[in-house]
Design an enzyme around this catalytic site. Structure first.
Site, short mmCIF file in Angstrom:
data_model
loop_
_atom_site.label_atom_id
_atom_site.label_comp_id
_atom_site.label_asym_id
_atom_site.label_seq_id
_atom_site.Cartn_x
_atom_site.Cartn_y
_atom_site.Cartn_z
N GLY A 72 37.64 43.13 54.25
CA GLY A 72 37.11 43.33 55.28
C GLY A 72 37.45 42.37 56.55
O GLY A 72 37.56 42.71 57.79
N ASN A 151 24.66 41.67 58.31
CA ASN A 151 24.63 41.19 56.65
C ASN A 151 23.41 40.53 56.46
O ASN A 151 22.94 40.44 55.29
CB ASN A 151 25.91 40.71 56.28
N HIS A 201 34.39 45.41 47.67
CA HIS A 201 33.52 44.80 46.93
C HIS A 201 32.25 45.02 47.37
O HIS A 201 31.26 44.58 46.54
CB HIS A 201 33.95 43.34 46.65
N THR A 237 53.36 45.19 49.61
CA THR A 237 53.34 46.39 48.63
C THR A 237 51.69 46.57 48.45
O THR A 237 51.19 45.78 48.21
CB THR A 237 54.09 45.82 47.14
N CYS A 324 21.53 23.70 54.52
CA CYS A 324 22.15 23.30 53.41
C CYS A 324 23.03 24.17 52.61
O CYS A 324 23.72 23.80 51.74
CB CYS A 324 21.17 22.58 52.26
#
Lengths: 384, 288
Positions: A72, A151, A201, A237, A324
């Protein structure tokens, strides 16, 4: 220990049908699609088949509108760079404050290259305002880049309408649709979206494969220069097993979209309702305009990393926007853009569900979380 | 990002000791803020006759290592005199946990600051605005970190890079606009450093024969270092001593531990302090 994986906006399990589809291209059909011999040529056919699968899943007009990339982030970088170079005389980019780092980091970099970048704010529910976009538009804007859904909160953005506004001012429009693929239908037929990024994914294909939709007629400049692969639009490729996997996963994501919007949504709603029944909690993000599987909930006076560690010990995987866990010492840029108060921002938890999650898993989380919150609040120095 | 916490950190996070507030506390120290993402309140009970910390409790809002640092600190100070307690450094707090990831060292700094504040409160010394003014102007506006605090932590931990300072104090970890200023502070330190170490070198290195030196190194490792590592299911082996170059191999949990760098620099500092300031420590890979 059984892993309860509720972090599907981060990555997903590869679908066994996807594995089955890609396996032959790891083992038997290893030819180079650029070769003259039939052994390689057959592989080239598999790539074209995958291209058709992705195009039809997205509702693209033609398979050649799909360029395969590595992820992405590459799709986003390619799209934005290409758009700016094909609108060379224009020096402005408009995006939002809540984009994925794949766009935001590049945008900040472009500022250093001399571009004038406008970051549209979001309201308390995480929505962008099209009126604000309209106000910001002028004839110097080369590109508007707005994610299709966020997201972290799952909030869905009105990208078709935003694309129309961009076009009215002669600008191009890009959307990072990594999170909406297979969850929310997008309409490309209106021609308002020029460039659209997806990632394998996030839709049950493996990591390392992505794609960029480039509307026919939209000028394109390659990002990776090299051989003539992808009709000269992306050198290198081809990742053949990945491409075949993405084709299959895209097809499956279409087939499962109804389930996402019914069963997965119902699971999410049940989890959310039960967690919000705890005292001092808040939902981050618009209740209605959201991805079906995502919920982002804040627990007051509790720190997110501590929360994740406690959940992790019970095999429950989620994520947090706490300082954190962000790697930057500050809480999530998305929650801060929404004006979520610190007492809540540090204690945010995102659950993102998908079609493999079950009622039993949701039950276990509903049972496990309240004592964890209670315990951390007991330790916490902040009480009110 | 998943942190590679030691078993001791996990143990003190999942089952922290001394959580709460002492009812009739003699001193209270509160540091951090909700905006910064971590805060710690430490209450202490002092035996006035011999100036000893009898008991303490903590409340912490923060991540796993912040809670673990607070918990272990309450154990470390129990029974210590106030003077002894004040000598506890943030490195000792981290070492007692078997090490903290570099990015989490600020949690140990927070523990030490809360202890100082609690003792100051007990002694009736004013902790608060006046003290902050003493510490000078604020360098990092995102986290409200003063020049005084940065200087103190740099000196105590011998920090060399901006990244170190961010890991220990958070300064520079927000918008990043103060990084230039932090670099300036660091430059002042590195300008001052060579003289300092030279001054210290002479009085601190007693003349030792080779054999004496080897025996002393062995003794320090066996008596002071290995017991701490063993508590965390780790250990080390002494591989070689060649003049002032000491080679060790980390084994068990210590090998491949992300905090290993921290542990080895702690060991090196210890050897430098006691044996010779020119000692260098090499870590040999397992199996090599």
């Amino acid at each position: 220990m059984h892993i309860i994986y509720l972090d599907n906006n981060a990555t997903t399990a590869v679908d066994p049908l996807v594995v089955e589809a890609m396996m032959p291209f790891l083992v038997e059909h290893y030819g180079n699609p650029s070769s003259m011999h039939e052994f390689g040529g057959n592989v080239a056919n598999a790539i074209e088949n995958a291209r058709e699968q992705v195009a039809s899943s997205l509702g693209a007009a033609h398979p050649t509108e799909i360029v395969f990339t590595s992820c992405g982030t590459e799709s986003d970088n390619t799209a934005i760079r290409s758009a700016l170079r094909s609108r060379k005389s224009r020096r402005r980019l408009i995006t939002t404050r809540v984009e994925h780092p794949a766009v935001l980091t590049l945008a900040r970099h472009l500022e250093r290259e001399g571009y004038d970048v406008t970051y549209l704010p979001v309201d308390g529910n995480g929505n962008v305002s099209l009126d604000l976009l309209e106000e910001e538009m002028d004839e110097d804007v080369a590109l508007v880049s707005m994610m299709a859904a966020n997201n972290e909160t799952g909030v869905i953005f009105p990208v078709e309408k935003a694309g129309r506004i961009a076009h009215e001012h002669g600008a191009l429009f890009h959307t990072d649709a990594v999170q909406t693929m297979g969850k929310v239908p997008l309409d490309l037929s209106g021609g308002n979206i020029d460039l659209l990024s997806i990632s394998g994914h996030k839709i049950h294909a493996p990591k390392g494969i992505g794609a960029l939709y480039v509307r026919r007629g939209c000028r394109f400049r390659p990002f990776l220069l090299g051989g003539h692969q992808e009709r000269g639009r992306r050198g290198g490729t081809e990742n053949v097993p990945g491409i075949v996997a993405l084709g299959k996963a895209a097809e499956l994501s279409q087939a499962h979209m109804d389930e996402e919007r019914t069963r997965v949504r119902a699971l999410r709603d049940r989890l959310e309702k039960s967690l919000l029944a705890m005292p001092d909690t808040r939902l981050n993000g618009d209740v209605d305009r959201r991805l079906p599987g995502t919920t982002n909930i804040s627990f007051k006076n509790v720190e997110g990393e501590a929360l994740l560690l406690m959940l992790d010990r019970k095999g429950i995987c989620a994520s947090s926007g706490s300082a954190c866990t962000s790697g930057t010492l500050e809480p999530s840029h998305v929650l801060r853009a929404m004006g979520v108060p610190f007492h809540f921002a540090h204690g945010s938890l995102r659950f993102s569900l998908c079609r493999v999650n079950t009622d039993e898993e949701v039950d276990l989380v509903i049972e496990a979380l309240p004592p964890i919150i209670e315990r951390l609040r007991e330790i916490s120095v902040f009480k009110d | 990002m998943a942190w590679n916490y030691t078993d001791l950190v996990k143990q003190h996070f999942f089952k922290p000791n001394n959580v709460g507030v002492l009812d009739n506390a003699d001193g209270t120290g509160k540091v951090g803020s909700i905006a910064c993402g971590d805060a710690l309140k430490l209450t202490i009970k002092v035996d006035k006759e011999n100036d000893t910390i009898e008991d303490s409790r903590f409340q912490t809002f923060g991540c796993g290592s912040a809670i673990a640092s607070s918990s272990i600190l309450t154990g470390m100070i129990k029974g210590k005199t106030l003077e002894e307690a004040l000598k506890i450094t943030n490195q000792e707090i981290a070492a007692a946990l078997g090490g903290l990831p570099p990015e989490k060292m600020h949690c140990s700094v927070m523990g030490r600051e809360a202890l100082e504040a609690a003792i100051a409160d007990y002694r009736g010394e004013k902790a608060g605005p006046e003290v902050e003014e003493d510490e000078g102007r604020i360098v990092c506006n995102c986290f409200g970190i003063t020049e005084g605090k940065i200087r103190k932590v740099v000196a105590e931990n011998n920090l060399r890079t901006v990244e170190d300072i961010t890991n220990y104090t958070k300064a520079g970890g927000g918008c990043g606009s103060c990084i230039d200023e932090i670099e300036t502070i660091l430059e002042e330190f590195s300008d001052a450093r060579p003289e300092q170490t030279q001054e210290k070198k002479k009085p601190k290195s007693p003349k030792l024969t080779n054999l004496q030196r080897i025996a002393l190194i062995q003794e320090i490792l066996d008596n002071e270092v290995r017991p701490i590592l063993q508590k965390d299911n780790g250990d080390l082996e002494l591989v070689d001593i060649d003049g002032l170059a000491v080679s060790i191999r980390m084994v068990g949990q210590c090998s491949g531990c992300r905090a290993a760098g921290l542990t080895t620099s702690w060991i090196e500092d210890k050897l430098k302090e006691i044996v010779d300031s020119s000692i260098t420590l090499n870590v040999v890979e397992e199996g090599a």
